[in-house]
Design an enzyme around this catalytic site. Structure first.
Site, PDB file in Angstrom:
ATOM      1  N   ASP A   1       0.856  -1.185   0.000  1.00 47.14           N
ATOM      2  CA  ASP A   1       0.000   0.000   0.000  1.00 47.14           C
ATOM      3  C   ASP A   1       0.894   1.237   0.000  1.00 47.14           C
ATOM      4  O   ASP A   1       1.145   1.856   1.032  1.00 47.14           O
ATOM      5  CB  ASP A   1      -0.946  -0.010   1.194  1.00 47.14           C
ATOM      6  CG  ASP A   1      -2.068   0.999   0.998  1.00 47.14           C
ATOM      7  OD1 ASP A   1      -2.057   1.709  -0.019  1.00 47.14           O
ATOM      8  OD2 ASP A   1      -2.945   1.065   1.872  1.00 47.14           O
TER       9      ASP A   1
ATOM     10  N   ASN B   1      -7.425  -2.324   7.956  1.00 45.74           N
ATOM     11  CA  ASN B   1      -7.247  -1.352   9.040  1.00 45.74           C
ATOM     12  C   ASN B   1      -7.505   0.085   8.581  1.00 45.74           C
ATOM     13  O   ASN B   1      -7.252   1.018   9.329  1.00 45.74           O
ATOM     14  CB  ASN B   1      -5.859  -1.498   9.680  1.00 45.74           C
ATOM     15  CG  ASN B   1      -4.735  -1.212   8.705  1.00 45.74           C
ATOM     16  OD1 ASN B   1      -4.978  -0.993   7.522  1.00 45.74           O
ATOM     17  ND2 ASN B   1      -3.513  -1.226   9.191  1.00 45.74           N
ATOM     18  N   HIS B   2      -7.992   0.276   7.382  1.00 47.31           N
ATOM     19  CA  HIS B   2      -8.288   1.633   6.913  1.00 47.31           C
ATOM     20  C   HIS B   2      -9.613   2.117   7.501  1.00 47.31           C
ATOM     21  O   HIS B   2     -10.496   1.322   7.781  1.00 47.31           O
ATOM     22  CB  HIS B   2      -8.336   1.668   5.388  1.00 47.31           C
ATOM     23  CG  HIS B   2      -6.986   1.418   4.770  1.00 47.31           C
ATOM     24  ND1 HIS B   2      -6.812   1.104   3.457  1.00 47.31           N
ATOM     25  CD2 HIS B   2      -5.758   1.449   5.320  1.00 47.31           C
ATOM     26  CE1 HIS B   2      -5.518   0.940   3.214  1.00 47.31           C
ATOM     27  NE2 HIS B   2      -4.866   1.146   4.337  1.00 47.31           N
TER      28      HIS B   2
ATOM     29  N   GLU C   1     -12.597   8.304  10.755  1.00 48.69           N
ATOM     30  CA  GLU C   1     -12.953   8.306  12.181  1.00 48.69           C
ATOM     31  C   GLU C   1     -13.246   9.731  12.662  1.00 48.69           C
ATOM     32  O   GLU C   1     -12.464  10.646  12.432  1.00 48.69           O
ATOM     33  CB  GLU C   1     -11.777   7.722  12.970  1.00 48.69           C
ATOM     34  CG  GLU C   1     -12.044   7.548  14.446  1.00 48.69           C
ATOM     35  CD  GLU C   1     -10.858   6.862  15.129  1.00 48.69           C
ATOM     36  OE1 GLU C   1     -10.689   5.639  14.941  1.00 48.69           O
ATOM     37  OE2 GLU C   1     -10.099   7.554  15.826  1.00 48.69           O
TER      38      GLU C   1
ATOM     39  N   ASN D   1       4.064   4.789   4.313  1.00 49.93           N
ATOM     40  CA  ASN D   1       4.701   3.718   3.517  1.00 49.93           C
ATOM     41  C   ASN D   1       5.327   4.379   2.291  1.00 49.93           C
ATOM     42  O   ASN D   1       4.643   4.591   1.280  1.00 49.93           O
ATOM     43  CB  ASN D   1       3.652   2.716   2.995  1.00 49.93           C
ATOM     44  CG  ASN D   1       3.269   1.664   4.012  1.00 49.93           C
ATOM     45  OD1 ASN D   1       3.723   1.669   5.143  1.00 49.93           O
ATOM     46  ND2 ASN D   1       2.419   0.749   3.593  1.00 49.93           N
TER      47      ASN D   1
ATOM     48  N   MET E   1      -9.687   1.466  17.263  1.00 48.47           N
ATOM     49  CA  MET E   1     -10.941   2.231  17.165  1.00 48.47           C
ATOM     50  C   MET E   1     -11.651   2.436  18.503  1.00 48.47           C
ATOM     51  O   MET E   1     -12.651   3.153  18.558  1.00 48.47           O
ATOM     52  CB  MET E   1     -11.883   1.585  16.154  1.00 48.47           C
ATOM     53  CG  MET E   1     -12.301   0.180  16.471  1.00 48.47           C
ATOM     54  SD  MET E   1     -13.314  -0.457  15.116  1.00 48.47           S
ATOM     55  CE  MET E   1     -13.373  -2.185  15.550  1.00 48.47           C
TER      56      MET E   1
ATOM     57  N   HIS F   1       4.086   5.010  13.546  1.00 49.45           N
ATOM     58  CA  HIS F   1       2.954   5.298  12.655  1.00 49.45           C
ATOM     59  C   HIS F   1       1.608   4.872  13.216  1.00 49.45           C
ATOM     60  O   HIS F   1       0.576   5.191  12.651  1.00 49.45           O
ATOM     61  CB  HIS F   1       3.177   4.673  11.286  1.00 49.45           C
ATOM     62  CG  HIS F   1       2.684   3.251  11.160  1.00 49.45           C
ATOM     63  ND1 HIS F   1       3.071   2.244  12.004  1.00 49.45           N
ATOM     64  CD2 HIS F   1       1.835   2.681  10.267  1.00 49.45           C
ATOM     65  CE1 HIS F   1       2.491   1.113  11.637  1.00 49.45           C
ATOM     66  NE2 HIS F   1       1.738   1.350  10.598  1.00 49.45           N
TER      67      HIS F   1
ATOM     68  N   LYS G   1     -15.606   1.786   8.936  1.00 52.27           N
ATOM     69  CA  LYS G   1     -14.612   0.767   8.553  1.00 52.27           C
ATOM     70  C   LYS G   1     -15.044   0.112   7.250  1.00 52.27           C
ATOM     71  O   LYS G   1     -16.229   0.051   6.940  1.00 52.27           O
ATOM     72  CB  LYS G   1     -14.532  -0.331   9.626  1.00 52.27           C
ATOM     73  CG  LYS G   1     -14.047   0.112  10.974  1.00 52.27           C
ATOM     74  CD  LYS G   1     -12.579   0.437  11.003  1.00 52.27           C
ATOM     75  CE  LYS G   1     -11.710  -0.801  10.939  1.00 52.27           C
ATOM     76  NZ  LYS G   1     -10.283  -0.452  11.076  1.00 52.27           N
TER      77      LYS G   1
END
Lengths: 129, 477
Positions: free
Chosen positions: B92, B200-201, B204, B326, B377, B400, B476
């Protein structure tokens, strides 16, 4: 006989594939990938998509085959059912029967090695999720 | 794998075998214990095998087992003698985080929180292969996205120049070459711009719960109670495919250039080689796609705020900052007292430039670069700023995120008999997700406590705490 078994990995998903021959490993890999994509829902071998073999050794060929299966899902929502003579059988994702489980980003090369002995073929593949 | 304690927050992996340098891991006792039984420390050692590495192979306190490089890894390579590795960036490419600060207070938002989270869920597609029918890019537009990144999105009217000033590299990396991106990658990216993806994206909604440096927090627009929107996503299928394509190139290149690899996923090529240059062009193009992706998502987040609140809420929502975690970058760092051009790989690590760094936009020049550290979360996230310590010791890098500590399989087993969204709702956090599987795999317990990770960073001096943000709504994939 082909089989797959998910093995512990902290961030991603590792699977151990076993089969009697190289082609059987492809089937085990397809079965594992399908479970990651849509769980245990049935996927019919209704259509075939060609996959061009790539790679200089069994490990690279396996990774490329599974990467191409993943590409078919990511771009055309084509779910894999089984390995055919020249590619993969399957059917398009049907939201009435299939529930997407997760995004699989890639089939990694990490620690991948196809091994064979008198009991057959074995490989561990890590999927990036 | 042997580990030597250096001090309370530093551990050395002593050079041995084919390692060209030591490994250096930032962690306290508890975080180092979390690494027992997996291969993360071995992966730090593996990175130290690569040619042209300068300084130690570094790992941040959120280190965990990746593929090839560990997640949380930083490695610097000499521009002349070193290598560039797709495995040191990850699939990614330019996965990253952006933080928006709204003009709203948590007290104003609570009564309409569900509406806001629903609006975000509707407006920003999430989940497996999420796509947008309204932003399907033609070939020419996609090339511009790859070339110009967030700048292209702003030129279409989705955002402002002020947004661009608050993005690492102004949201547009100059080394991009769309020609180096395969048709297959372009096909995977054509309709995914402005989508969050899965795993995990997330998007929020949170609020500023604590402040550790009120002056810096005020300058960043983070008053107590300020409602924020975090966006965590990257280059989607396009980036995954670029990495995949170039792993093949680099496997061949490693053989061609006689580079011994302890793990195939570390395959690489000399930075100046034709293979290295082509990867560089493609990686930067994918990184620009990711900047554009987050910029477009921010536009849709503002649209959701407009729908639920008003025009002013949308118009006064500012971008605090946007970081890559990344990426590989060419940077100048002092090594043994002299400036040296290096290629810094950050895989699950954030650039954390100190106050005064010339690459920072004027508004951050006296503060240091904002560093955004999302947690799980259920708990909290942090805003830090870069420090001189990071510049000296970690090539201007920090952590990160929280870092996983539990496999997805185990997390799912743990969540099986529970109703995780209901549990979170009881804690005042509204969750909307495309699939149950993602929520179960992402339960808060699956992650390290990000407060501990950030405390190590702060105590070791490779980042400085500014504010804590608590979640109240999560979208999510």
């Amino acid at each position: 006989m082909t089989s797959y078994r998910f093995v512990p990995h902290t961030a991603d998903i590792a699977v151990e594939l076993r089969a009697q021959n190289e082609r059987g490993l492809y089937q085990a890999g397809v079965d594992a990938l399908r479970e990651l994509l849509v769980g245990t829902a049935t996927v019919a071998p209704a259509q075939e998509r060609p996959i061009e073999p790539r790679g200089g050794d069994p490990t690279e060929r396996l990774i490329h085959f599974l990467s191409d299966v993943l590409y078919l899902y990511d771009t055309g929502r084509f779910l894999p059912a089984g390995v055919s003579a020249s590619g993969v059988y399957g059917e398009p994702f049907d939201p009435t029967r299939h529930e997407a489980q997760r995004e699989v980003k890639a089939v990694t090369h990490h620690g991948a090695e196809v091994e064979s002995d008198e009991r057959g073929y074995r490989a561990t593949i890590v999927f990036d999720v | 794998m042997q580990l030597e304690r250096i001090d309370a927050y530093r551990w050395r992996v002593p050079r041995h075998g084919g390692m060209r340098t030591d490994g250096l891991i930032f962690a306290d006792d508890g975080l180092i214990r979390d690494l027992e039984g997996d291969q993360a420390v071995q992966q730090v050692a593996n990175v130290a095998h690569l040619p042209g590495i300068v300084g130690p192979a570094i790992a941040m306190p959120d280190i965990h087992w990746g593929y090839g490089f560990p997640i949380g890894g930083v490695a610097a390579f000499d521009e002349q003698e070193g290598v560039v590795s797709p495995g040191g960036v990850g699939y990614d490419i330019n996965c990253g985080v952006r933080l928006l600060a709204t003009p709203l207070d948590i007290g104003d938002v609570r009564p309409r929180l569900k509406q806001l989270v629903d609006a975000l869920y509707r407006t920003i597609p999430s989940g497996v292969g999420a796509s947008r029918s309204d932003v399907r890019l033609g070939r020419r537009d996609l090339e511009r996205v790859l070339g110009d990144g967030a700048r292209w999105v702003v030129a279409q009217g989705y955002g402002s120049d002020a947004d661009l000033e608050a993005i690492e590299a102004n949201g547009s990396l100059p080394g991009a070459d769309p020609e180096c991106v395969s048709d297959r990658a372009k096909e995977r990216g054509g309709d995914q711009l402005g989508t969050v993806g899965s795993g995990n994206h997330f998007v929020e909604v949170g609020y500023v719960a604590e402040r550790y440096d009120a002056t810096v927090a005020d300058r960043l627009g983070l008053a107590p109670g300020t409602v924020t929107v975090f966006i965590h996503s990257g280059s989607r299928g396009l980036g995954y495919q670029v990495c995949d394509d170039y792993l093949d190139t680099m496997l061949a290149a490693a053989g061609k250039y006689g580079i011994a690899l302890p793990d195939k996923q570390l395959c690489c090529a000399p930075i100046g080689s034709p293979e290295g240059k082509r990867y560089w062009g493609a990686m930067n193009a994918a990184a620009n796609y990711a900047f554009a992706n987050r910029q477009l998502m921010a536009h849709y987040a503002r649209q959701a705020l407009r729908t639920v609140f008003d025009d002013e809420a949308a118009a006064r929502t500012r971008l605090v900052y946007d970081v890559c975690h990344n990426i590989a970058k060419h940077e100048t760092h002092d090594v043994a007292g002299r400036p040296r051009r290096l290629c810094i790989h950050r895989k699950g690590a954030t650039r954390a430039f100190p106050p005064g760094h010339a690459e920072l936009a004027p508004q951050f020049r006296d503060l240091g670069q904002p560093v955004l550290i999302p947690g799980d979360m259920g708990r909290y996230s942090y805003v830090l700023v870069g420090t001189e310590g990071a510049y000296r010791e970690t090539f201007g890098s920090s952590c990160h995120g929280a870092g996983r500590r539990m496999s997805r399989h185990k997390a799912k087993q743990l969540a099986r008999s529970r109703n995780v969204p209901k549990e979170l709702e009881e804690q005042g956090i509204v969750v909307r997700a495309a699939t149950r599987a993602t929520v179960d795999e992402e339960i808060p317990e699956a992650y390290k406590d990000v407060a501990r990770v950030v405390d190590v960073v702060h105590a070791a001096g490779i980042g400085r705490k500014v504010a804590q943000i608590k979640p109240v709504g999560v979208v999510k994939g």
